[in-house]
Design a protein around this motif. Structure first.
Motif, PDB file in Angstrom:
ATOM      1  N   LEU A  83     -25.142  17.133   5.354  1.00 14.39           N
ATOM      2  CA  LEU A  83     -25.700  15.899   5.929  1.00 14.39           C
ATOM      3  C   LEU A  83     -25.195  15.695   7.351  1.00 14.39           C
ATOM      4  CD1 LEU A  83     -25.388  13.632   2.771  1.00 14.39           C
ATOM      5  CD2 LEU A  83     -27.531  14.211   3.942  1.00 14.39           C
ATOM      6  N   ALA A  84     -23.900  15.934   7.544  1.00  9.02           N
ATOM      7  CA  ALA A  84     -23.337  15.758   8.889  1.00  9.02           C
ATOM      8  C   ALA A  84     -24.021  16.693   9.874  1.00  9.02           C
ATOM      9  CB  ALA A  84     -21.827  16.033   8.847  1.00  9.02           C
ATOM     10  N   GLU A  85     -24.340  17.898   9.398  1.00  6.51           N
ATOM     11  CA  GLU A  85     -24.945  18.877  10.296  1.00  6.51           C
ATOM     12  C   GLU A  85     -26.384  18.526  10.673  1.00  6.51           C
ATOM     13  OE1 GLU A  85     -25.147  23.714  10.434  1.00  6.51           O
ATOM     14  OE2 GLU A  85     -23.641  22.723   9.214  1.00  6.51           O
ATOM     15  N   VAL A  86     -27.173  18.059   9.695  1.00  3.83           N
ATOM     16  CA  VAL A  86     -28.582  17.761  10.016  1.00  3.83           C
ATOM     17  C   VAL A  86     -28.754  16.399  10.675  1.00  3.83           C
ATOM     18  CG1 VAL A  86     -29.569  19.184   8.186  1.00  3.83           C
ATOM     19  CG2 VAL A  86     -29.141  16.790   7.754  1.00  3.83           C
ATOM     20  N   MET A  87     -27.749  15.539  10.568  1.00  6.53           N
ATOM     21  CA  MET A  87     -27.902  14.173  11.107  1.00  6.53           C
ATOM     22  C   MET A  87     -27.189  14.002  12.441  1.00  6.53           C
ATOM     23  SD  MET A  87     -27.441  12.105   7.529  1.00  6.53           S
ATOM     24  CE  MET A  87     -27.547  10.445   8.198  1.00  6.53           C
ATOM     25  N   LYS A  88     -26.978  15.098  13.160  1.00  8.93           N
ATOM     26  CA  LYS A  88     -26.310  14.991  14.462  1.00  8.93           C
ATOM     27  C   LYS A  88     -27.063  13.992  15.333  1.00  8.93           C
ATOM     28  CE  LYS A  88     -24.304  19.570  14.463  1.00  8.93           C
ATOM     29  NZ  LYS A  88     -24.595  20.989  14.718  1.00  8.93           N
ATOM     30  N   ALA A  89     -26.315  13.065  15.880  1.00 15.60           N
ATOM     31  CA  ALA A  89     -26.925  11.901  16.528  1.00 15.60           C
ATOM     32  C   ALA A  89     -27.912  12.256  17.621  1.00 15.60           C
ATOM     33  CB  ALA A  89     -25.822  11.012  17.087  1.00 15.60           C
ATOM     34  N   LEU A 129     -26.505   9.354  -9.209  1.00 12.88           N
ATOM     35  CA  LEU A 129     -26.626  10.021  -7.898  1.00 12.88           C
ATOM     36  C   LEU A 129     -27.336   9.156  -6.858  1.00 12.88           C
ATOM     37  CD1 LEU A 129     -26.133  12.648  -6.322  1.00 12.88           C
ATOM     38  CD2 LEU A 129     -28.365  13.456  -7.117  1.00 12.88           C
ATOM     39  N   GLN A 130     -28.361   8.430  -7.310  1.00 12.80           N
ATOM     40  CA  GLN A 130     -29.110   7.600  -6.349  1.00 12.80           C
ATOM     41  C   GLN A 130     -28.207   6.538  -5.726  1.00 12.80           C
ATOM     42  OE1 GLN A 130     -32.981   6.208  -7.682  1.00 12.80           O
ATOM     43  NE2 GLN A 130     -32.679   4.295  -6.588  1.00 12.80           N
ATOM     44  N   GLU A 131     -27.461   5.848  -6.570  1.00 15.72           N
ATOM     45  CA  GLU A 131     -26.560   4.801  -6.080  1.00 15.72           C
ATOM     46  C   GLU A 131     -25.478   5.399  -5.175  1.00 15.72           C
ATOM     47  OE1 GLU A 131     -24.821   2.514  -9.253  1.00 15.72           O
ATOM     48  OE2 GLU A 131     -23.385   1.599  -7.892  1.00 15.72           O
ATOM     49  N   TYR A 132     -24.952   6.557  -5.595  1.00 17.70           N
ATOM     50  CA  TYR A 132     -23.905   7.228  -4.811  1.00 17.70           C
ATOM     51  C   TYR A 132     -24.400   7.503  -3.394  1.00 17.70           C
ATOM     52  CZ  TYR A 132     -20.844  10.927  -3.103  1.00 17.70           C
ATOM     53  OH  TYR A 132     -20.001  11.681  -2.326  1.00 17.70           O
ATOM     54  N   LEU A 133     -25.602   8.084  -3.298  1.00 14.19           N
ATOM     55  CA  LEU A 133     -26.104   8.476  -1.978  1.00 14.19           C
ATOM     56  C   LEU A 133     -26.511   7.259  -1.145  1.00 14.19           C
ATOM     57  CD1 LEU A 133     -28.168  11.661  -2.914  1.00 14.19           C
ATOM     58  CD2 LEU A 133     -26.111  11.564  -1.503  1.00 14.19           C
ATOM     59  N   GLU A 134     -27.055   6.244  -1.802  1.00 11.69           N
ATOM     60  CA  GLU A 134     -27.443   5.039  -1.055  1.00 11.69           C
ATOM     61  C   GLU A 134     -26.215   4.359  -0.451  1.00 11.69           C
ATOM     62  OE1 GLU A 134     -29.889   2.740  -3.722  1.00 11.69           O
ATOM     63  OE2 GLU A 134     -31.713   3.762  -3.038  1.00 11.69           O
ATOM     64  N   ARG A 135     -25.130   4.347  -1.198  1.00  6.85           N
ATOM     65  CA  ARG A 135     -23.883   3.766  -0.662  1.00  6.85           C
ATOM     66  C   ARG A 135     -23.323   4.631   0.457  1.00  6.85           C
ATOM     67  NH1 ARG A 135     -20.256   1.469  -5.666  1.00  6.85           N
ATOM     68  NH2 ARG A 135     -21.671  -0.211  -6.234  1.00  6.85           N
ATOM     69  N   ARG A 136     -23.360   5.934   0.222  1.00  2.47           N
ATOM     70  CA  ARG A 136     -22.783   6.888   1.170  1.00  2.47           C
ATOM     71  C   ARG A 136     -23.543   6.872   2.506  1.00  2.47           C
ATOM     72  NH1 ARG A 136     -21.791   9.739   4.430  1.00  2.47           N
ATOM     73  NH2 ARG A 136     -21.185  11.906   4.631  1.00  2.47           N
ATOM     74  N   LEU A 137     -24.886   6.769   2.420  1.00  2.00           N
ATOM     75  CA  LEU A 137     -25.718   6.905   3.623  1.00  2.00           C
ATOM     76  C   LEU A 137     -26.297   5.591   4.122  1.00  2.00           C
ATOM     77  CD1 LEU A 137     -27.693  10.073   2.425  1.00  2.00           C
ATOM     78  CD2 LEU A 137     -25.881  10.028   4.149  1.00  2.00           C
ATOM     79  N   ASP A 138     -26.317   4.590   3.266  1.00  2.00           N
ATOM     80  CA  ASP A 138     -26.959   3.313   3.595  1.00  2.00           C
ATOM     81  C   ASP A 138     -28.446   3.505   3.923  1.00  2.00           C
ATOM     82  OD1 ASP A 138     -26.997   0.597   3.795  1.00  2.00           O
ATOM     83  OD2 ASP A 138     -26.487   0.569   5.933  1.00  2.00           O
ATOM     84  N   ILE A 139     -29.076   4.349   3.147  1.00  2.00           N
ATOM     85  CA  ILE A 139     -30.512   4.632   3.312  1.00  2.00           C
ATOM     86  C   ILE A 139     -31.131   4.644   1.910  1.00  2.00           C
ATOM     87  CG2 ILE A 139     -32.221   6.335   4.113  1.00  2.00           C
ATOM     88  CD1 ILE A 139     -29.988   7.549   5.862  1.00  2.00           C
ATOM     89  N   PRO A 140     -32.328   4.048   1.749  1.00  2.00           N
ATOM     90  CA  PRO A 140     -32.969   4.093   0.427  1.00  2.00           C
ATOM     91  C   PRO A 140     -33.176   5.541  -0.028  1.00  2.00           C
ATOM     92  CG  PRO A 140     -34.148   2.610   1.879  1.00  2.00           C
ATOM     93  CD  PRO A 140     -33.128   3.306   2.726  1.00  2.00           C
ATOM     94  N   CYS A 141     -32.989   5.765  -1.309  1.00  2.00           N
ATOM     95  CA  CYS A 141     -32.965   7.125  -1.841  1.00  2.00           C
ATOM     96  C   CYS A 141     -33.797   7.191  -3.115  1.00  2.00           C
ATOM     97  CB  CYS A 141     -31.495   7.465  -2.117  1.00  2.00           C
ATOM     98  SG  CYS A 141     -31.216   9.016  -2.890  1.00  2.00           S
TER      99      CYS A 141
END
Ligand code: ZN
Length: 354
Positions: A83-89, A129-141
């Motif tokens: 995620l860090a690699e594909v989301m480079k600002a 997993l959905q809740e985990y990723l939504e918290r981690r990324l703050d993006i709907p999943c």
């Protein structure tokens, strides 16, 4: 561990790749956004994160395949890295990520966003997993089974465009299935619709990954085909020699595609295995045709890479054993996205209702 990264430019993103351009004001336009597609497999062989535009064009994809079955903590760490690699600002300056789709190689309760089990792996039972990723990324999943995601990808962005009732069959290490009706995944009552790998096709047949016997997956999956070939070849020196020839003396690496090729070259053991694949897959699909009356059956995954060597005899069989009214309009085709279907599927999940 190996790493691979691919990247493609899209004509839809004007300022792609121009560092230093910053938007500080202005309303977000529908075209100025991205989605992420995450692929997770229990075997560890397929793990990727893809960044796509809102037309489903994949702009960048990062993979972290493993040669062992990972525990959840390892998968989460790899996900973080990808995620860090594909989301480079600097590459998201023209918009933001609107949604994340996840294609999971296991049983998924998509209504509640929970992974029930991940095939081949432990520690994933009822993982939120959905809740985990939504918290981690703050993006709907949104999460779903990988065959369901692949089915949707083929209908939205592949060979099934415009088809109303489509069955996708993923013939990989295991067998998955996905049903798309009127452009939507059909999940059934408890989100297990389309799990056709566990259709009983041969009473007393070989043991399936689920522990039961005679299921379709135990005969027709890529792993089953390779395993059967290796097991039978022990008693047939000519076949054993042929396997050594096509695998460079690494018999354990023989693929389903190579078994089909050896059958086409005249190897009688390989021909017997291929006949069983056609027969039992044919029985399963013929039964499904009478239940759901599809207009298209799409074959994906490793085994489908043999193309017409499988599709032609399968189509002949299905049309010979089904009621003409049920089968006359069914087309059996190879998937467009091939072994990338799960990754494209994850992107397609994210694009729903965006
Ligand atoms: Zn089974």
């Amino acid at each position: 561990m190996t790493q691979h990264m691919s990247r493609t430019n899209s004509g839809n993103l004007g300022s792609w790749g121009q560092p230093g351009v910053q938007k500080t004001t202005g309303k977000l336009l529908a075209t100025h956004g991205y989605v992420l597609g995450i692929e997770i497999s229990g075997s560890g062989s397929r793990q990727s994160v893809a960044l796509a535009d809102l037309n489903g064009n994949i702009l960048r994809r990062v993979r972290r395949p493993l040669e062992y079955v990972p525990d959840p903590a390892t998968v989460m760490r790899l996900l973080d890295e990808m995620l860090a690699e594909v989301m480079k600002a600097e590459e998201l300056q023209d918009g933001r990520i609107l949604r994340v789709g996840v294609a999971v190689g296991g049983l998924v309760d998509s209504t509640h966003g929970i992974v029930r089990t991940l095939h081949h792996a432990h520690g994933w039972e009822d993982f939120p997993l959905q809740e985990y990723l939504e918290r981690r990324l703050d993006i709907p999943c949104i999460i779903d089974n990988n065959a369901n995601a692949a089915a949707l990808a083929e209908v939205q962005l592949g060979v099934g465009t415009g088809e109303r009732v489509v069955l996708y069959v993923g013939l990989g290490r295991g067998i998955g299935g996905g049903l798309v009706v009127n452009g939507r995944i059909y999940h059934g009552t408890t989100c297990t619709a389309g799990e056709i790998g566990h259709l009983l096709v041969k009473e007393g047949g070989p043991k399936c990954s689920c522990g039961m016997f005679g299921h379709l997956e135990a005969i027709v999956s890529a792993q089953a085909i390779s395993r059967t070939m290796i097991g039978l070849a022990v008693e047939y020196p000519e076949t054993e020699a042929a396997i050594h020839r096509v695998t460079g003396a690494r018999a354990e690496r023989i693929t389903a595609v190579q078994v089909f090729q050896l059958a086409a070259e005249g190897d009688s053991i390989a021909q017997g295995i291929v006949r069983d694949v056609e027969k039992y897959l044919g029985i399963a699909l013929a039964n499904i045709v009478h239940i759901i009356n599809p207009s298209m059956i799409i074959l994906g995954g490793q085994v489908a890479q043999v193309g017409d060597l499988l599709i032609a005899p399968l189509a002949t069989y299905i049309h010979s054993v089904c009621l003409p009214a049920a089968s006359q309009s069914v087309r059996i085709v190879q998937s467009k996205h091939g072994t990338e279907a799960n990754s494209v599927g994850a992107v397609t999940l994210a694009l729903q209702d965006v």
